[in-house]
Design a protein around this motif. Structure first.
Motif, PDB file in Angstrom:
ATOM      1  N   ALA A   9       0.796  -1.229   0.000  1.00 34.42           N
ATOM      2  CA  ALA A   9       0.000   0.000   0.000  1.00 34.42           C
ATOM      3  C   ALA A   9       0.833   1.286   0.000  1.00 34.42           C
ATOM      4  O   ALA A   9       0.575   2.167  -0.805  1.00 34.42           O
ATOM      5  CB  ALA A   9      -0.953  -0.023   1.183  1.00 34.42           C
ATOM      6  N   PRO A  10       1.826   1.456   0.857  1.00 30.94           N
ATOM      7  CA  PRO A  10       2.526   2.744   0.861  1.00 30.94           C
ATOM      8  C   PRO A  10       3.728   2.791  -0.080  1.00 30.94           C
ATOM      9  O   PRO A  10       4.610   3.617   0.076  1.00 30.94           O
ATOM     10  CB  PRO A  10       2.984   2.869   2.309  1.00 30.94           C
ATOM     11  N   ALA A  11       3.771   1.929  -1.060  1.00 29.05           N
ATOM     12  CA  ALA A  11       4.946   1.846  -1.928  1.00 29.05           C
ATOM     13  C   ALA A  11       4.967   2.979  -2.948  1.00 29.05           C
ATOM     14  O   ALA A  11       3.939   3.432  -3.422  1.00 29.05           O
ATOM     15  CB  ALA A  11       4.972   0.508  -2.654  1.00 29.05           C
ATOM     16  N   THR A  12       6.174   3.412  -3.276  1.00 32.26           N
ATOM     17  CA  THR A  12       6.381   4.327  -4.385  1.00 32.26           C
ATOM     18  C   THR A  12       6.375   3.477  -5.650  1.00 32.26           C
ATOM     19  O   THR A  12       7.131   2.521  -5.763  1.00 32.26           O
ATOM     20  CB  THR A  12       7.727   5.064  -4.241  1.00 32.26           C
ATOM     21  N   LEU A  13       5.508   3.810  -6.586  1.00 25.80           N
ATOM     22  CA  LEU A  13       5.381   3.044  -7.821  1.00 25.80           C
ATOM     23  C   LEU A  13       6.165   3.726  -8.930  1.00 25.80           C
ATOM     24  O   LEU A  13       6.051   4.935  -9.128  1.00 25.80           O
ATOM     25  CB  LEU A  13       3.915   2.927  -8.230  1.00 25.80           C
ATOM     26  N   VAL A  14       6.959   2.929  -9.642  1.00 28.72           N
ATOM     27  CA  VAL A  14       7.803   3.453 -10.711  1.00 28.72           C
ATOM     28  C   VAL A  14       7.536   2.633 -11.970  1.00 28.72           C
ATOM     29  O   VAL A  14       7.666   1.417 -11.956  1.00 28.72           O
ATOM     30  CB  VAL A  14       9.298   3.372 -10.335  1.00 28.72           C
ATOM     31  N   ALA A  15       7.163   3.316 -13.042  1.00 27.93           N
ATOM     32  CA  ALA A  15       6.935   2.668 -14.332  1.00 27.93           C
ATOM     33  C   ALA A  15       8.030   3.112 -15.289  1.00 27.93           C
ATOM     34  O   ALA A  15       8.303   4.300 -15.404  1.00 27.93           O
ATOM     35  CB  ALA A  15       5.570   3.052 -14.882  1.00 27.93           C
ATOM     36  N   ILE A  16       8.662   2.139 -15.955  1.00 17.10           N
ATOM     37  CA  ILE A  16       9.741   2.448 -16.886  1.00 17.10           C
ATOM     38  C   ILE A  16       9.391   1.877 -18.251  1.00 17.10           C
ATOM     39  O   ILE A  16       9.174   0.672 -18.391  1.00 17.10           O
ATOM     40  CB  ILE A  16      11.079   1.862 -16.406  1.00 17.10           C
ATOM     41  N   ALA A  53      17.854   8.809  -7.045  1.00 14.60           N
ATOM     42  CA  ALA A  53      16.557   9.486  -6.974  1.00 14.60           C
ATOM     43  C   ALA A  53      15.506   8.599  -6.315  1.00 14.60           C
ATOM     44  O   ALA A  53      14.702   9.071  -5.499  1.00 14.60           O
ATOM     45  CB  ALA A  53      16.102   9.901  -8.361  1.00 14.60           C
ATOM     46  N   LEU A  54      15.507   7.305  -6.641  1.00 12.01           N
ATOM     47  CA  LEU A  54      14.523   6.398  -6.047  1.00 12.01           C
ATOM     48  C   LEU A  54      14.827   6.120  -4.582  1.00 12.01           C
ATOM     49  O   LEU A  54      13.916   5.950  -3.772  1.00 12.01           O
ATOM     50  CB  LEU A  54      14.478   5.099  -6.841  1.00 12.01           C
ATOM     51  N   GLY A  55      16.106   6.072  -4.231  1.00 13.90           N
ATOM     52  CA  GLY A  55      16.478   5.860  -2.831  1.00 13.90           C
ATOM     53  C   GLY A  55      16.062   7.007  -1.943  1.00 13.90           C
ATOM     54  O   GLY A  55      15.825   6.835  -0.744  1.00 13.90           O
ATOM     55  N   ALA A  56      15.948   8.205  -2.508  1.00 12.67           N
ATOM     56  CA  ALA A  56      15.566   9.381  -1.727  1.00 12.67           C
ATOM     57  C   ALA A  56      14.106   9.328  -1.276  1.00 12.67           C
ATOM     58  O   ALA A  56      13.729  10.022  -0.332  1.00 12.67           O
ATOM     59  CB  ALA A  56      15.804  10.641  -2.546  1.00 12.67           C
ATOM     60  N   TYR A  57      13.282   8.513  -1.901  1.00 13.96           N
ATOM     61  CA  TYR A  57      11.879   8.420  -1.504  1.00 13.96           C
ATOM     62  C   TYR A  57      11.706   7.682  -0.189  1.00 13.96           C
ATOM     63  O   TYR A  57      10.734   7.896   0.520  1.00 13.96           O
ATOM     64  CB  TYR A  57      11.054   7.736  -2.601  1.00 13.96           C
ATOM     65  N   GLY A  58      12.633   6.802   0.158  1.00 14.12           N
ATOM     66  CA  GLY A  58      12.495   6.017   1.387  1.00 14.12           C
ATOM     67  C   GLY A  58      11.307   5.065   1.262  1.00 14.12           C
ATOM     68  O   GLY A  58      10.459   5.214   0.394  1.00 14.12           O
ATOM     69  N   GLY A  59      11.254   4.091   2.110  1.00 14.78           N
ATOM     70  CA  GLY A  59      10.159   3.126   2.052  1.00 14.78           C
ATOM     71  C   GLY A  59      10.291   2.200   0.856  1.00 14.78           C
ATOM     72  O   GLY A  59      11.252   2.272   0.093  1.00 14.78           O
ATOM     73  N   PRO A  60       9.308   1.325   0.669  1.00 11.46           N
ATOM     74  CA  PRO A  60       9.391   0.376  -0.444  1.00 11.46           C
ATOM     75  C   PRO A  60       9.175   1.061  -1.790  1.00 11.46           C
ATOM     76  O   PRO A  60       8.359   1.968  -1.918  1.00 11.46           O
ATOM     77  CB  PRO A  60       8.264  -0.618  -0.152  1.00 11.46           C
ATOM     78  N   VAL A  61       9.948   0.623  -2.772  1.00 13.58           N
ATOM     79  CA  VAL A  61       9.831   1.118  -4.143  1.00 13.58           C
ATOM     80  C   VAL A  61       9.558  -0.081  -5.034  1.00 13.58           C
ATOM     81  O   VAL A  61      10.303  -1.053  -5.026  1.00 13.58           O
ATOM     82  CB  VAL A  61      11.119   1.842  -4.585  1.00 13.58           C
ATOM     83  N   GLY A  83      18.631  -3.216  -4.616  1.00  9.74           N
ATOM     84  CA  GLY A  83      17.674  -3.711  -3.636  1.00  9.74           C
ATOM     85  C   GLY A  83      16.223  -3.368  -3.907  1.00  9.74           C
ATOM     86  O   GLY A  83      15.384  -3.509  -3.023  1.00  9.74           O
ATOM     87  N   PHE A  84      15.884  -2.947  -5.114  1.00  8.43           N
ATOM     88  CA  PHE A  84      14.503  -2.605  -5.426  1.00  8.43           C
ATOM     89  C   PHE A  84      13.733  -3.848  -5.858  1.00  8.43           C
ATOM     90  O   PHE A  84      14.297  -4.816  -6.338  1.00  8.43           O
ATOM     91  CB  PHE A  84      14.448  -1.554  -6.544  1.00  8.43           C
ATOM     92  N   ASP A  85      12.415  -3.785  -5.678  1.00  6.37           N
ATOM     93  CA  ASP A  85      11.518  -4.865  -6.066  1.00  6.37           C
ATOM     94  C   ASP A  85      11.079  -4.614  -7.501  1.00  6.37           C
ATOM     95  O   ASP A  85      10.504  -3.564  -7.801  1.00  6.37           O
ATOM     96  CB  ASP A  85      10.312  -4.886  -5.126  1.00  6.37           C
ATOM     97  N   LEU A  86      11.345  -5.561  -8.404  1.00  7.50           N
ATOM     98  CA  LEU A  86      11.046  -5.383  -9.817  1.00  7.50           C
ATOM     99  C   LEU A  86       9.897  -6.270 -10.253  1.00  7.50           C
ATOM    100  O   LEU A  86       9.801  -7.426  -9.834  1.00  7.50           O
ATOM    101  CB  LEU A  86      12.273  -5.713 -10.676  1.00  7.50           C
ATOM    102  N   ALA A 124      -1.392  -6.291 -11.926  1.00  5.18           N
ATOM    103  CA  ALA A 124      -1.372  -7.137 -13.126  1.00  5.18           C
ATOM    104  C   ALA A 124       0.060  -7.270 -13.647  1.00  5.18           C
ATOM    105  O   ALA A 124       0.357  -6.892 -14.774  1.00  5.18           O
ATOM    106  CB  ALA A 124      -2.285  -6.545 -14.194  1.00  5.18           C
ATOM    107  N   THR A 125       0.931  -7.798 -12.801  1.00  2.00           N
ATOM    108  CA  THR A 125       2.348  -7.927 -13.139  1.00  2.00           C
ATOM    109  C   THR A 125       2.870  -9.276 -12.670  1.00  2.00           C
ATOM    110  O   THR A 125       2.180  -9.997 -11.944  1.00  2.00           O
ATOM    111  CB  THR A 125       3.179  -6.813 -12.465  1.00  2.00           C
ATOM    112  N   GLN A 126       4.097  -9.577 -13.069  1.00  2.00           N
ATOM    113  CA  GLN A 126       4.780 -10.783 -12.613  1.00  2.00           C
ATOM    114  C   GLN A 126       6.062 -10.369 -11.907  1.00  2.00           C
ATOM    115  O   GLN A 126       6.664  -9.353 -12.244  1.00  2.00           O
ATOM    116  CB  GLN A 126       5.155 -11.660 -13.808  1.00  2.00           C
ATOM    117  N   ARG A 127       6.501 -11.160 -10.956  1.00  4.98           N
ATOM    118  CA  ARG A 127       7.772 -10.880 -10.297  1.00  4.98           C
ATOM    119  C   ARG A 127       8.902 -11.100 -11.289  1.00  4.98           C
ATOM    120  O   ARG A 127       8.930 -12.092 -12.009  1.00  4.98           O
ATOM    121  CB  ARG A 127       7.965 -11.785  -9.086  1.00  4.98           C
TER     122      ARG A 127
END
Length: 139
Positions: A9-16, A53-61, A83-86, A124-127
């Protein structure tokens, strides 16, 4: 039984949206109304800038992208080692979702990033598993 990998729920979402020479990045942080857009080149310096830049958000990304031949491998490996979750988005699912959301088949990189972000939000994604990082790719 299948493991359910829901979006935290509190994750920063990143779309590339990955391309050969440059990648369009769309970042949605929790509690912020505006999204942040970045364009990064396929260079180590830009990969490091993105990780910082993503590390600066803190919390899960949580980062989602579409596999594109071999163009995603370098960036994915760099993000994994940071260490990010892809998460991987299916090309077919992305195309069908884009058609449904935008009522047409036309595409561009910023639009694809928005659709990837939507798919991350609904789960709607896969690990993503990198064969080299997981030790299942032997030369």
């Amino acid at each position: 039984m299948t493991d359910l990998n829901s979006t935290p729920a509190p994750a920063t979402l990143v779309a590339i949206d990955i391309a050969k020479h440059r990648h369009e990045v769309l970042i949605e942080a929790p509690g912020q109304a505006r999204r942040r857009r970045l364009t990064i080149l396929s260079t180590k310096a830009d990969y490091d800038r993105l990780v910082e830049a993503l590390g600066a958000y803190g919390g899960p990304v949580l980062i989602g992208f579409e596999a594109t031949g071999d163009y995603h491998r370098g960036l994915a490996y760099r993000l994994l080692t940071a260490g990010f979750d892809l998460r991987l988005v299916s090309s077919v699912a992305l195309a069908r979702t884009r058609e449904a959301l935008h009522n047409g088949w036309d595409k561009n990189d910023p639009k694809d990033a928005q659709v990837i972000l939507h798919m991350l939000r609904i789960g709607a994604t896969q690990r993503y598993v990198d064969p080299l990082a997981a030790g299942i790719n032997d030369l």
